[in-house]
Every structure is written in C-alpha cells, then in structure tokens.
Enzyme design. Structure first.
Site, PDB file in Angstrom:
ATOM      1  N   ASP A  42       0.919  -1.222   0.067  1.00  8.47           N
ATOM      2  CA  ASP A  42      -0.087  -0.007   0.044  1.00  8.47           C
ATOM      3  C   ASP A  42       1.036   1.140   0.218  1.00  8.47           C
ATOM      4  OD1 ASP A  42      -2.504  -1.338  -0.128  1.00  8.47           O
ATOM      5  OD2 ASP A  42      -2.493  -1.396   2.230  1.00  8.47           O
TER       6      ASP A  42
ATOM      7  N   ASP B  44      -6.931  -1.297  -4.579  1.00  9.38           N
ATOM      8  CA  ASP B  44      -8.101  -1.131  -3.715  1.00  9.38           C
ATOM      9  C   ASP B  44      -9.080   0.102  -4.133  1.00  9.38           C
ATOM     10  OD1 ASP B  44      -6.635  -2.731  -1.558  1.00  9.38           O
ATOM     11  OD2 ASP B  44      -5.727  -0.962  -0.709  1.00  9.38           O
TER      12      ASP B  44
END
Length: 181
Positions: free
Chosen positions: A140, A154
């Site tokens: 991330d 995401d």
C-alpha cells in the site's frame, strides 16, 4: 411483483445479439487488465523507489506516498487471516469469470472489470510477496491524511463496488435486464 423490461437480449436471442455479449466480456477483461497492470507497475515502482525511504509529500501533509506492507484487509483489519483473504479473493475472481458468460451490460462489464483487476492485483501480492505463498503482504502506498493507506487495486475494488451499488439501485442487472418497481 415487479415488472421486468428486457433491454438487451440473453443467450437465447438471435445470433445478431451474440457479438454484443462478447463485446461486453471483452470490455470486462480489458478493464481488468488495465487496472491490474496499473496496480502491478505502481507497486513495482513503489517497492523500488519508496520502500525504506521517507514518505513523499504530494499535497503537503494531506496526501503522501508512503510504502507500507499490509497483511490484513482494509485498514489492516484481520492481519492474522491473510490466507482467508487470499481464498476470498480467489473466489471473487472465479465468480466474476463465471458471471462474464451472462454479461450483456456495459456498465456491469466496467464494474466487474474493476473488481477483477483489483482482486488480481492484491491476490498477486498475497501469493508472491513475503512472508510466503498465500501469506504475502499487500503493498500500500497512497496515504491521505487521517485515512488508511491504500493502493490502486483497492481503488479499483472500491470504484467497482460503488458502481455495482449504483447499478443495483437503478435496477440494472448484469444480463442487461432492468427491473421497474
């Protein structure tokens, strides 16, 4: 009982309708491939250039690029259940691929393509990244102030999910039928 209006044909329709369904399936897979490729390339760059370095401020402290590894789901929830998230992502991919055969709606093709590309992006991390196969941590890197750090996969999943909710509220089904209440 709600009336159902046929907008686009089903597989029982004449041969002239068959290419339309095939185009929708092609759109699904093209959207998925683009979402997957963007996610994969962005993660390769982030791991090479940002990991083990200070965050990069894009908009002051409101938006940064910061490489982290997330073994859980959204907001790092369930870090001990990485294998379960891997199985769930795999199941989502199988369901979307099976649903593609009955797909006659362009908006649904886009929504499912976003979900498929995002699921594939995070599943790739879970399979191939440390600490091991089916237990890997997702990379991330998009870090808005006062929010969870996330990645392009995401984002694709969330956008696809929002589009599915909107299509459902409008009564549009993946097979192209519209329900009027």
């Amino acid at each position: 009982m709600a009336e159902v209006e046929r907008v686009i044909g089903t597989s029982e329709e004449p041969e002239s309708e068959q290419p339309r369904g095939k185009r929708r399936v092609a759109v699904l897979f093209v959207v998925a491939a683009v979402a997957y490729a963007l996610d994969l390339v962005s993660k390769i760059i982030v791991v090479a250039k940002l990991e083990h370095h200070a965050p990069v401020e894009l908009i002051g402290d409101w938006l940064k690029l910061e490489a982290i590894r997330n073994s859980g789901a959204a907001f790092s929830f369930g870090e001990a259940f990485t294998v379960i998230f891997t199985v769930i992502a795999s199941a989502v991919i199988v369901v979307i691929v099976r649903l593609a055969r009955k797909l006659y709606s362009l908006p649904w093709a886009i929504a499912l393509g976003l979900l498929l590309g995002g699921a594939l992006g995070n599943l790739t991390d879970r399979i191939f990244r440390a600490p091991g196969v089916f237990e890997g941590a997702v990379v991330d890197f998009i870090a808005p102030k006062h929010f969870a750090v996330f990645n392009l996969a995401d984002s694709a999943i969330v956008c696809g999910g929002i589009l599915i909710v909107l299509l459902s509220f409008k009564g549009l089904d993946p097979d192209g039928t519209v329900h009027k209440d």
